[in-house]
Every structure is written in structure tokens, then in C-alpha cells.
Design a protein around this motif. Structure first.
Motif, short mmCIF file in Angstrom:
data_model
loop_
_atom_site.label_atom_id
_atom_site.label_comp_id
_atom_site.label_asym_id
_atom_site.label_seq_id
_atom_site.Cartn_x
_atom_site.Cartn_y
_atom_site.Cartn_z
N ALA A 112 0.84 -1.20 0.00
CA ALA A 112 0.00 0.00 0.00
C ALA A 112 0.88 1.26 0.00
O ALA A 112 0.54 2.25 -0.65
N ILE A 113 2.00 1.20 0.71
CA ILE A 113 2.92 2.34 0.74
C ILE A 113 3.54 2.55 -0.64
O ILE A 113 3.60 3.68 -1.14
N CYS A 114 3.97 1.47 -1.28
CA CYS A 114 4.53 1.58 -2.63
C CYS A 114 3.50 2.12 -3.61
O CYS A 114 3.80 2.99 -4.44
N LEU A 115 2.29 1.61 -3.52
CA LEU A 115 1.23 2.07 -4.42
C LEU A 115 0.97 3.55 -4.23
O LEU A 115 0.76 4.27 -5.21
N HIS A 116 0.98 4.03 -3.01
CA HIS A 116 0.77 5.45 -2.74
C HIS A 116 1.73 6.29 -3.59
O HIS A 116 1.31 7.25 -4.25
N ASN A 117 2.99 5.92 -3.61
CA ASN A 117 3.98 6.67 -4.39
C ASN A 117 3.73 6.57 -5.89
O ASN A 117 3.87 7.56 -6.62
N HIS A 118 3.32 5.40 -6.36
CA HIS A 118 3.01 5.24 -7.78
C HIS A 118 1.76 6.04 -8.16
O HIS A 118 1.68 6.55 -9.30
N LEU A 119 0.80 6.15 -7.26
CA LEU A 119 -0.40 6.94 -7.55
C LEU A 119 -0.05 8.42 -7.69
O LEU A 119 -0.55 9.09 -8.61
N ILE A 120 0.77 8.92 -6.80
CA ILE A 120 1.20 10.32 -6.91
C ILE A 120 1.86 10.53 -8.27
O ILE A 120 1.54 11.48 -9.00
N ARG A 121 2.77 9.63 -8.62
CA ARG A 121 3.46 9.72 -9.92
C ARG A 121 2.48 9.72 -11.08
O ARG A 121 2.57 10.55 -11.99
N SER A 122 1.53 8.78 -11.07
CA SER A 122 0.61 8.66 -12.21
C SER A 122 -0.27 9.89 -12.36
O SER A 122 -0.53 10.34 -13.48
N TYR A 123 -0.74 10.45 -11.24
CA TYR A 123 -1.57 11.65 -11.34
C TYR A 123 -0.76 12.87 -11.76
O TYR A 123 -1.19 13.66 -12.61
N GLU A 124 0.43 13.04 -11.19
CA GLU A 124 1.26 14.18 -11.57
C GLU A 124 1.69 14.10 -13.03
O GLU A 124 1.65 15.10 -13.75
N GLU A 125 2.06 12.92 -13.50
CA GLU A 125 2.41 12.74 -14.92
C GLU A 125 1.22 13.02 -15.83
O GLU A 125 1.40 13.43 -16.98
N SER A 126 0.03 12.82 -15.32
CA SER A 126 -1.19 13.05 -16.10
C SER A 126 -1.67 14.50 -16.00
O SER A 126 -2.72 14.84 -16.55
N GLY A 127 -0.92 15.35 -15.29
CA GLY A 127 -1.22 16.78 -15.25
C GLY A 127 -2.06 17.23 -14.08
O GLY A 127 -2.55 18.37 -14.08
N TYR A 128 -2.25 16.41 -13.08
CA TYR A 128 -3.07 16.77 -11.93
C TYR A 128 -2.22 17.30 -10.78
O TYR A 128 -1.04 16.97 -10.66
N HIS A 129 -2.86 18.09 -9.94
CA HIS A 129 -2.24 18.58 -8.70
C HIS A 129 -2.75 17.69 -7.57
O HIS A 129 -3.96 17.61 -7.33
N VAL A 130 -1.84 17.00 -6.89
CA VAL A 130 -2.22 16.04 -5.85
C VAL A 130 -2.13 16.71 -4.48
O VAL A 130 -1.09 17.27 -4.12
N VAL A 131 -3.23 16.65 -3.74
CA VAL A 131 -3.30 17.20 -2.39
C VAL A 131 -3.51 16.05 -1.41
O VAL A 131 -4.48 15.29 -1.54
N GLU A 132 -2.59 15.92 -0.46
CA GLU A 132 -2.70 14.85 0.54
C GLU A 132 -3.63 15.29 1.66
O GLU A 132 -3.48 16.37 2.21
N ILE A 133 -4.59 14.42 1.97
CA ILE A 133 -5.52 14.66 3.06
C ILE A 133 -4.90 14.11 4.35
O ILE A 133 -4.53 12.94 4.38
N PRO A 134 -4.79 14.91 5.39
CA PRO A 134 -4.17 14.43 6.63
C PRO A 134 -4.93 13.27 7.26
O PRO A 134 -6.13 13.08 7.03
#
Length: 179
Positions: free
Chosen positions: A140-162
Motif C-alpha cells: 500500500a505504501i509503494c502504491l501510494h507513491n506510484h499513484l502520486i506519480r501517475s496523477y502528476e504525470e497526467s497533469g493533476y495537482h495532488v493534495v494529501e488529506i491528513p
């Protein structure tokens, strides 16, 4: 990238509280769509099918993409929240080392969400596995990092919810979006 101002994605690895958060947003009157992958897995487990990621990730990814497009096309002009978006598929494929992703990328380019995507971080204290969620917490930790990468590469701004109560998470999102 074109942005659809009323289509909001809530993403994150498994067991981060996405479904609970969307349930609370739905109780407030927002249109919310469930996680396509979990729906497909649960359907397959009920019928003894093999359209599950641990049997055939490519076929499963395509099915998820098609289900997500159906959800996308059912959304309306009012604020709508999605439990995962199309770039999530790319994140999962990064995790598995898949190289052939052009069809997924083409669909990501064709289906746009709001430019801000909310991601829930891995949270060990609430993480649980079940019949549909088999991944260990480390994955799940690894996937978290891959998700950030995939959204940023796709042009999105990723905001982490505390990591906080579901009510505070709902307020955080609605305050951020000013809705």
C-alpha cells in the motif's frame, strides 16, 4: 490538460479510508461513485470468476477502465466524487511493472477530472485486508507513491488529506474546494 470542474477524485492505496470518506460525502448529498476495482473483484468472487488482478492484471485493468468510464459518463454538472480515477490504473500498472500502457494513457487523456486530486496516505492503524484487499501494508505504501506519480504525470495537482477523523477529512475537502 482540460479540467472538469465538478468531477473530483479521491484516491490512495488500499485501506486508507476512501470508501468511508465517500460514504460521508454521499450523506451530505453529493453524487459519489464507488471504487470500480473493488466492485469487480466482489462480483467475481461471488460468481467464482477469474477477472481479478491476481489472475490477470491486464484484463482486470481494462475492465476497471471500462467501469470507470461508465461512472464518469453518469456524473452530472453538480459536484461529483469518484473513489479512484483513471490514473489509478496507471499507478497499479507501475506497481506491477507493466510496460504496455498506451490504451490507459489515451483514456486518461480523453477523460478529465478536476485538476486537484485528493490522496489519502497509507495509515497503518486503520489498514485491514479482506477477500478483495489482499495487499500487505508495505505494498500500500509503494502504491501510494506510484499513484502520486501517475496523477502528476497526467497533469493533476495532488493534495494529501491528513490522517484525521472522517468528518474532519470531509470538511478539509469541502473547505479546500470552497463548496
Amino acid at each position: 490538460m482540460k479540467s472538469c470542474i465538478n468531477k473530483f477524485v479521491i484516491t490512495g492505496g488500499p485501506g486508507t479510508g476512501k470508501s468511508t470518506l465517500l460514504y460521508e460525502l454521499a450523506k451530505k448529498g453529493f453524487l459519489c461513485f464507488p471504487e470500480a476495482s473493488r466492485s469487480i473483484i466482489e462480483e467475481q468472487l461471488q460468481i467464482g470468476g477469474d477477472l481479478v488482478p491476481w489472475v490477470d492484471m491486464d484484463r482486470f485493468s481494462f475492465a476497471c477502465m471500462e467501469r470507470m468510464k461508465i461512472f464518469y459518463n453518469k456524473s452530472c454538472d453538480h459536484p461529483t466524487f469518484f473513489d479512484r480515477g483513471l490514473p489509478d490504473i496507471l499507478g497499479y500498472l507501475y506497481l506491477t511493472g507493466c510496460e504496455d500502457m498506451q490504451d490507459i494513457r489515451d483514456n486518461i487523456d480523453a477523460y478529465h477530472y478536476h485538476k486537484t486530486v485528493f490522496i489519502l496516505p497509507p495509515w497503518k492503524e486503520i489498514y485491514e485486508t479482506d477477500n478483495a484487499r489482499k495487499e500487505p501494508f508495505s505494498e500500500a505504501i509503494c502504491l501510494h507513491n506510484h499513484l502520486i506519480r501517475s496523477y502528476e504525470e497526467s497533469g493533476y495537482h495532488v493534495v494529501e488529506i491528513p490522517q484525521m477523523s472522517v468528518d474532519n477529512r470531509v470538511d478539509y475537502i469541502l473547505d479546500y474546494l470552497e463548496i
